[in-house]
Design an enzyme around this catalytic site. Structure first.
Site, PDB file in Angstrom:
ATOM      1  N   ASN A   7     -31.535  63.196  66.034  1.00  0.00           N
ATOM      2  CA  ASN A   7     -32.373  62.388  66.933  1.00  0.00           C
ATOM      3  C   ASN A   7     -31.857  60.755  67.260  1.00  0.00           C
ATOM      4  O   ASN A   7     -32.207  60.359  68.122  1.00  0.00           O
ATOM      5  CB  ASN A   7     -33.669  62.453  66.160  1.00  0.00           C
ATOM      6  N   CYS A  26     -39.596  57.168  64.427  1.00  0.00           N
ATOM      7  CA  CYS A  26     -40.451  57.500  63.057  1.00  0.00           C
ATOM      8  C   CYS A  26     -40.177  56.520  62.148  1.00  0.00           C
ATOM      9  O   CYS A  26     -40.478  56.327  60.886  1.00  0.00           O
ATOM     10  CB  CYS A  26     -40.162  58.818  62.441  1.00  0.00           C
ATOM     11  N   GLN A  69     -35.013  68.010  68.187  1.00  0.00           N
ATOM     12  CA  GLN A  69     -34.470  67.374  69.545  1.00  0.00           C
ATOM     13  C   GLN A  69     -33.729  68.267  70.223  1.00  0.00           C
ATOM     14  O   GLN A  69     -33.325  68.320  71.510  1.00  0.00           O
ATOM     15  CB  GLN A  69     -33.301  66.381  68.833  1.00  0.00           C
TER      16      GLN A  69
END
Length: 387
Positions: free
Chosen positions: A153, A327, A181
């Protein structure tokens, strides 16, 4: 605004909203209810499950709807490892790569803290690839599960998942991949990949946030994390998000139409953008694999700058991108992914990631390259560095 942070999330597609709308309004029934509204909802859920199964090349009964990629990763890593340990207490090791999403890594660490598992981490090379021999080196008779992501990602590196899964399968060890992803860009046929479990998230595909899918191959042991009414064949209790299931099923179907052509088109635009950045910004460093990478991700480090300051300056010029994983928002620590690739922590803190959806244009990326060059020049002129 030019939005180049699609790896964090994407716009909800109109076709997805239209497919979901009936189950947010008139057909609002609980699919477990035995009346007409419930039966309509149950039929929609079954249709969504069949659609997802067709997209993944699996059986409908192997599809579990979740609240997103994080829950799917947790259910796969914890659920498979705990179920296998319950059947054989000697199975007390899990294998992950050094560049996994936190949803996978923290699930493994949970098993380590509370269930006595040992976490074996497979290193990656300087481009982010897991070498097959590196995986072989960490597998043990006690290994309960291997989890290696399909595509990263942050830097976009694509792993040789089919080859890695074959190594794991040869030793009788289930293999999970986080395909959050990869979905939308890469083939998801679970038979061709040879995997036992795979996680997908809707909001990376043009579906809303809060819907996801976990594929688990039939007969794979899985301990549920959520207990209650036994929905999702006992794997994930709780009243199903019917509209979300319809949404992610619709999005998956849409992304498969013309996927190869879209992949080629966006990859060509990405390569032109990378070239413009590397030639236009002195000292720019491309991170991730130069060719085995998602068509939608171009990530760089700019030594001697502050990545966050570059981001702010680029956004001031109308381009939205990121410093890495959404995140990890709120953390000023260097990216664990980049340090696993061998980057100095100070250099890792200068990272900037551009990620695209299929609607990106050459004009968007040309403007972004110009904005980035000007932003880096401005930050360097001011002497702003990490920290």
């Amino acid at each position: 605004m030019i939005f180049l942070d699609a790896a964090a999330t994407t716009r909800v597609r109109r076709e997805v909203l239209e497919a979901m709308w009936p189950y947010l309004t008139g057909d609002f029934g609980n699919p477990s209810s035995h009346h007409s509204l419930g039966e309509t909802a149950a039929a929609a859920l079954a249709g969504a499950r069949a659609s997802v199964a067709a997209a993944l090349g699996c059986r409908p009964g192997e599809v579990t709807f979740t609240s997103g990629g994080t829950e799917a990763d947790n259910l796969a890593v914890k659920g498979i490892a705990l179920a296998r340990q319950a059947a054989n207490p000697q199975l007390n090791r899990v294998v992950i790569s050094a560049v996994e999403h936190p949803a996978v890594e923290e699930s493994a660490r949970y098993l380590e803290r509370f269930h006595g598992f040992v976490v074996d981490v497979v290193p990656v090379d300087g481009t982010g690839l897991v070498a097959p021999e590196a995986l072989r080196a960490v597998l043990r008779p006690e290994t309960a599960l291997v989890s290696v992501m399909y595509a990263n990602n942050e830097v976009g590196t694509i792993q040789p998942v089919a080859e890695l899964a074959a190594i794991s399968r040869h030793q009788g060890i289930p293999f999970h991949t986080d395909a959050v992803q990869a979905a939308g860009w890469l083939p998801l046929d679970v038979k061709a990949l040879g995997i036992d479990a795979m996680s997908v998230s809707g909001h990376k595909l043009g579906a809303p946030k809060g819907c996801g899918v976990l594929f688990v191959r039939g007969r794979t042991r899985l301990e549920p994390l959520l207990h209650g009414g036994g929905q999702e064949r006992g794997r994930r209790s709780g009243t199903e998000n019917v509209s979300g299931a319809v949404g992610i099923a619709t999005a998956l179907t849409l992304t498969q139409a013309g996927q190869q052509e879209q992949r080629r088109r966006v990859a060509a635009l990405r390569d032109t953008f990378i070239s413009a950045v590397l030639t236009g910004v002195p000292g720019a460093v491309l991170t991730g694999h130069p060719s085995c990478r998602l068509p939608s991700v171009a990530s760089f480090c700019f030594p001697g700058t502050s990545g966050e300051s570059v981001l702010l300056e680029v956004e001031r010029q109308g381009v939205v991108c990121s410093s890495g994983s959404a995140c990890a928002a709120g953390s000023d620590a260097p990216s664990p992914v980049l340090t696993a690739l061998g980057y100095d922590p100070g250099v890792a803190q200068t990272a900037v990631r551009f990620s695209f959806d299929s609607a990106v244009t050459a004009e968007d990326l040309a403007a972004a390259a110009t904005a980035l060059r000007q932003a880096v020049e401005s930050v360097r002129a001011l002497g702003i560095r990490p920290g």
